[in-house]
Write a protein that holds these residues in place. Structure first.
Motif, PDB file in Angstrom:
ATOM      1  N   ALA A 144       0.584  -0.781   0.487  1.00  0.00           N
ATOM      2  CA  ALA A 144      -0.124  -0.032  -0.084  1.00  0.00           C
ATOM      3  C   ALA A 144       0.825   1.319  -0.066  1.00  0.00           C
ATOM      4  O   ALA A 144       0.462   2.329  -0.273  1.00  0.00           O
ATOM      5  CB  ALA A 144      -1.324  -0.447   1.170  1.00  0.00           C
ATOM      6  N   VAL A 145       1.818   1.267   0.854  1.00  0.00           N
ATOM      7  CA  VAL A 145       2.337   2.564   1.072  1.00  0.00           C
ATOM      8  C   VAL A 145       2.852   2.404  -0.919  1.00  0.00           C
ATOM      9  O   VAL A 145       3.552   3.926  -0.645  1.00  0.00           O
ATOM     10  CB  VAL A 145       4.060   2.230   2.019  1.00  0.00           C
ATOM     11  N   ASN A 146       3.831   1.367  -0.707  1.00  0.00           N
ATOM     12  CA  ASN A 146       4.446   1.675  -2.574  1.00  0.00           C
ATOM     13  C   ASN A 146       3.885   2.049  -3.384  1.00  0.00           C
ATOM     14  O   ASN A 146       4.009   2.788  -4.626  1.00  0.00           O
ATOM     15  CB  ASN A 146       5.218   0.048  -2.656  1.00  0.00           C
ATOM     16  N   SER A 147       2.683   1.498  -3.441  1.00  0.00           N
ATOM     17  CA  SER A 147       1.704   2.232  -4.006  1.00  0.00           C
ATOM     18  C   SER A 147       1.347   3.660  -4.676  1.00  0.00           C
ATOM     19  O   SER A 147       0.864   4.402  -5.288  1.00  0.00           O
ATOM     20  CB  SER A 147       0.091   1.879  -3.901  1.00  0.00           C
ATOM     21  N   VAL A 148       0.922   3.888  -2.946  1.00  0.00           N
ATOM     22  CA  VAL A 148       1.608   6.159  -3.037  1.00  0.00           C
ATOM     23  C   VAL A 148       2.096   6.436  -3.205  1.00  0.00           C
ATOM     24  O   VAL A 148       2.240   7.092  -4.493  1.00  0.00           O
ATOM     25  CB  VAL A 148       1.084   6.013  -1.537  1.00  0.00           C
ATOM     26  N   LEU A 149       3.715   5.430  -3.480  1.00  0.00           N
ATOM     27  CA  LEU A 149       4.634   6.188  -3.966  1.00  0.00           C
ATOM     28  C   LEU A 149       5.041   6.086  -5.393  1.00  0.00           C
ATOM     29  O   LEU A 149       5.225   6.872  -6.139  1.00  0.00           O
ATOM     30  CB  LEU A 149       6.339   5.094  -3.358  1.00  0.00           C
ATOM     31  N   GLY A 150       4.161   4.773  -5.937  1.00  0.00           N
ATOM     32  CA  GLY A 150       4.473   4.922  -7.392  1.00  0.00           C
ATOM     33  C   GLY A 150       3.649   5.979  -7.626  1.00  0.00           C
ATOM     34  O   GLY A 150       3.891   6.808  -8.637  1.00  0.00           O
ATOM     35  N   GLY A 151       2.404   5.955  -7.509  1.00  0.00           N
ATOM     36  CA  GLY A 151       1.387   7.642  -7.642  1.00  0.00           C
ATOM     37  C   GLY A 151       2.404   8.869  -8.201  1.00  0.00           C
ATOM     38  O   GLY A 151       2.387   9.748  -8.484  1.00  0.00           O
ATOM     39  N   GLY A 163       5.109  19.032 -17.695  1.00  0.00           N
ATOM     40  CA  GLY A 163       4.949  20.400 -17.652  1.00  0.00           C
ATOM     41  C   GLY A 163       3.291  20.519 -17.150  1.00  0.00           C
ATOM     42  O   GLY A 163       2.928  21.035 -17.827  1.00  0.00           O
ATOM     43  N   LEU A 164       2.647  19.420 -17.257  1.00  0.00           N
ATOM     44  CA  LEU A 164       1.196  18.766 -17.284  1.00  0.00           C
ATOM     45  C   LEU A 164       0.764  19.794 -16.435  1.00  0.00           C
ATOM     46  O   LEU A 164       1.341  19.493 -14.906  1.00  0.00           O
ATOM     47  CB  LEU A 164       1.413  17.451 -17.271  1.00  0.00           C
ATOM     48  N   ARG A 165      -0.332  19.453 -16.363  1.00  0.00           N
ATOM     49  CA  ARG A 165      -0.796  20.948 -14.883  1.00  0.00           C
ATOM     50  C   ARG A 165      -1.268  20.317 -13.616  1.00  0.00           C
ATOM     51  O   ARG A 165      -1.549  18.187 -13.640  1.00  0.00           O
ATOM     52  CB  ARG A 165      -2.547  21.674 -15.624  1.00  0.00           C
ATOM     53  N   THR A 166      -0.966  20.751 -12.435  1.00  0.00           N
ATOM     54  CA  THR A 166      -0.911  19.809 -11.570  1.00  0.00           C
ATOM     55  C   THR A 166      -1.980  18.832 -11.003  1.00  0.00           C
ATOM     56  O   THR A 166      -2.754  17.572 -10.945  1.00  0.00           O
ATOM     57  CB  THR A 166      -1.601  20.861 -10.523  1.00  0.00           C
ATOM     58  N   LEU A 167      -4.027  19.140 -11.110  1.00  0.00           N
ATOM     59  CA  LEU A 167      -5.050  18.639 -11.206  1.00  0.00           C
ATOM     60  C   LEU A 167      -5.257  17.157 -12.090  1.00  0.00           C
ATOM     61  O   LEU A 167      -5.592  16.362 -11.598  1.00  0.00           O
ATOM     62  CB  LEU A 167      -5.735  19.547 -11.544  1.00  0.00           C
ATOM     63  N   ALA A 169      -2.839  15.659 -13.855  1.00  0.00           N
ATOM     64  CA  ALA A 169      -1.502  14.256 -13.470  1.00  0.00           C
ATOM     65  C   ALA A 169      -1.742  14.094 -11.896  1.00  0.00           C
ATOM     66  O   ALA A 169      -1.647  13.160 -11.223  1.00  0.00           O
ATOM     67  CB  ALA A 169      -0.138  15.624 -12.912  1.00  0.00           C
ATOM     68  N   THR A 170      -2.271  14.420 -10.509  1.00  0.00           N
ATOM     69  CA  THR A 170      -2.614  14.070  -9.188  1.00  0.00           C
ATOM     70  C   THR A 170      -3.809  12.917  -9.712  1.00  0.00           C
ATOM     71  O   THR A 170      -3.245  12.179  -9.709  1.00  0.00           O
ATOM     72  CB  THR A 170      -3.386  15.002  -8.891  1.00  0.00           C
ATOM     73  N   LEU A 171      -5.010  13.602 -10.737  1.00  0.00           N
ATOM     74  CA  LEU A 171      -5.436  11.894 -11.380  1.00  0.00           C
ATOM     75  C   LEU A 171      -5.258  10.940 -11.750  1.00  0.00           C
ATOM     76  O   LEU A 171      -5.791   9.835 -11.635  1.00  0.00           O
ATOM     77  CB  LEU A 171      -7.044  12.778 -12.148  1.00  0.00           C
ATOM     78  N   GLY A 173      -1.993   9.821 -11.703  1.00  0.00           N
ATOM     79  CA  GLY A 173      -1.392   9.313 -10.377  1.00  0.00           C
ATOM     80  C   GLY A 173      -2.364   8.921  -9.785  1.00  0.00           C
ATOM     81  O   GLY A 173      -1.822   7.575  -9.112  1.00  0.00           O
ATOM     82  N   ILE A 174      -3.289   8.767  -8.919  1.00  0.00           N
ATOM     83  CA  ILE A 174      -3.878   8.156  -8.310  1.00  0.00           C
ATOM     84  C   ILE A 174      -4.178   6.786  -9.466  1.00  0.00           C
ATOM     85  O   ILE A 174      -4.041   5.724  -8.452  1.00  0.00           O
ATOM     86  CB  ILE A 174      -5.127   9.071  -7.508  1.00  0.00           C
ATOM     87  N   ALA A 175      -4.716   7.310 -10.443  1.00  0.00           N
ATOM     88  CA  ALA A 175      -4.965   5.956 -10.862  1.00  0.00           C
ATOM     89  C   ALA A 175      -3.973   4.919 -10.861  1.00  0.00           C
ATOM     90  O   ALA A 175      -4.676   3.667 -10.410  1.00  0.00           O
ATOM     91  CB  ALA A 175      -5.717   6.257 -12.774  1.00  0.00           C
ATOM     92  N   VAL A 176      -2.783   5.747 -11.633  1.00  0.00           N
ATOM     93  CA  VAL A 176      -1.936   4.426 -11.221  1.00  0.00           C
ATOM     94  C   VAL A 176      -1.122   4.047 -10.303  1.00  0.00           C
ATOM     95  O   VAL A 176      -0.852   2.665 -10.530  1.00  0.00           O
ATOM     96  CB  VAL A 176      -0.327   5.486 -11.653  1.00  0.00           C
ATOM     97  N   GLY A 177      -1.582   4.765  -8.762  1.00  0.00           N
ATOM     98  CA  GLY A 177      -1.375   3.760  -7.327  1.00  0.00           C
ATOM     99  C   GLY A 177      -1.688   3.001  -7.216  1.00  0.00           C
ATOM    100  O   GLY A 177      -1.927   1.997  -6.753  1.00  0.00           O
ATOM    101  N   LEU A 178      -3.688   2.996  -7.829  1.00  0.00           N
ATOM    102  CA  LEU A 178      -4.606   2.116  -7.246  1.00  0.00           C
ATOM    103  C   LEU A 178      -4.462   1.171  -8.517  1.00  0.00           C
ATOM    104  O   LEU A 178      -4.726   0.558  -7.501  1.00  0.00           O
ATOM    105  CB  LEU A 178      -5.994   3.084  -7.639  1.00  0.00           C
ATOM    106  N   VAL A 179      -3.895   0.896  -9.527  1.00  0.00           N
ATOM    107  CA  VAL A 179      -3.373  -0.072 -10.110  1.00  0.00           C
ATOM    108  C   VAL A 179      -2.366  -1.046  -9.814  1.00  0.00           C
ATOM    109  O   VAL A 179      -2.490  -2.135 -10.196  1.00  0.00           O
ATOM    110  CB  VAL A 179      -3.082   0.031 -12.229  1.00  0.00           C
ATOM    111  N   VAL A 180      -1.090  -0.657  -9.159  1.00  0.00           N
ATOM    112  CA  VAL A 180      -0.235  -0.955  -8.888  1.00  0.00           C
ATOM    113  C   VAL A 180      -0.294  -1.496  -7.080  1.00  0.00           C
ATOM    114  O   VAL A 180      -0.707  -3.075  -7.195  1.00  0.00           O
ATOM    115  CB  VAL A 180       1.070   0.302  -8.367  1.00  0.00           C
ATOM    116  N   LEU A 181      -1.708  -1.267  -7.070  1.00  0.00           N
ATOM    117  CA  LEU A 181      -1.926  -1.361  -5.315  1.00  0.00           C
ATOM    118  C   LEU A 181      -2.748  -2.990  -5.737  1.00  0.00           C
ATOM    119  O   LEU A 181      -2.778  -4.246  -4.693  1.00  0.00           O
ATOM    120  CB  LEU A 181      -2.879  -0.248  -4.694  1.00  0.00           C
TER     121      LEU A 181
END
Length: 206
Positions: A144-151, A163-167, A169-171, A173-181
């Motif tokens: 779980a911790v490593n998935s957060v790090l990956g995201g 140079g992507l906008r923050t929002l 990029a954050t979304l 990253g969250i999707a990638v973290g969930l997939v990794v988890l």
């Protein structure tokens, strides 16, 4: 079932085997704790280093794209080994249970003094494990911790590197973290089921 000619030698061998299995099970717990500590300590140190570099964008980018990927890979290696130790511990416990059941069958009082609890009621040693119990292992914790790090790493790559906008990029990253988890939990569940499915079938057939 016919008893071997030298029952004493068999009992001595089983006692030795029980001791060896107990030592192996204890070593898996010790190794799992040590590996989890190493990963979490490395992650903590990496975050501190990145925090100190926050005032320098160039240094922050260098550390982000070197330290975080390294820690992420270490997390994957740690999860794989933690799952291995879980499998080893479960296997050792199953073999110890068979030996204890044999010793319990040698005397009329054996089932009362030696036999373990029925896993269909209170479970072994008073703890009943469900199918979702693997979610609370050390491997799941580190995963779980490593998935957060990956995201977070993906988010930083998209914002700092591309140079992507923050929002957005954050979304992403969250999707990638969930997939990794989910991938981590699925891997762990498959490995654990490979050693517990046989014992579950045997328990249900009693």
């Amino acid at each position: 079932m016919s008893e071997p000619n030298d029952t004493g030698a068999l009992h001595s061998a089983l006692g030795t085997e029980l001791f060896v299995l107990q030592s192996a099970a204890s070593s898996t717990i010790s190794e799992a704790g040590t590996r989890s500590t190493i990963y979490l300590s490395t992650l903590s140190g990496g975050l501190v280093a990145v925090g100190f570099a926050g005032s320098s964008p160039s240094l922050l980018a260098v550390l982000t794209f070197t330290v975080f990927p390294t820690i992420f890979m270490l997390g994957w290696f740690t999860v794989v080994r933690l799952v291995d130790t879980s499998v080893e511990s479960i296997t050792a416990k199953q073999r110890m249970t068979r030996i204890r059941e044999y010793f319990a069958s040698l005397h009329a009082l054996g089932p009362t003094l030696i036999a373990q609890d029925d896993p269909r009621t209170t479970g072994e040693l008073g703890v009943r494990y469900a199918r979702s119990s693997y979610l609370f292992t050390m491997a799941s914790m580190v995963g779980a911790v490593n998935s957060v790090l990956g995201g977070a790493l993906v988010t930083l790559v998209l914002t700092i590197g591309l140079g992507l906008r923050t929002l957005p990029a954050t979304l992403i990253g969250i999707a990638v973290g969930l997939v990794v988890l989910l991938a981590t939990l699925r891997y762990e569940r498959r490995r654990i089921r490979s050693v517990t499915s046989g014992s579950a079938d045997a328990s249900s057939s009693r």
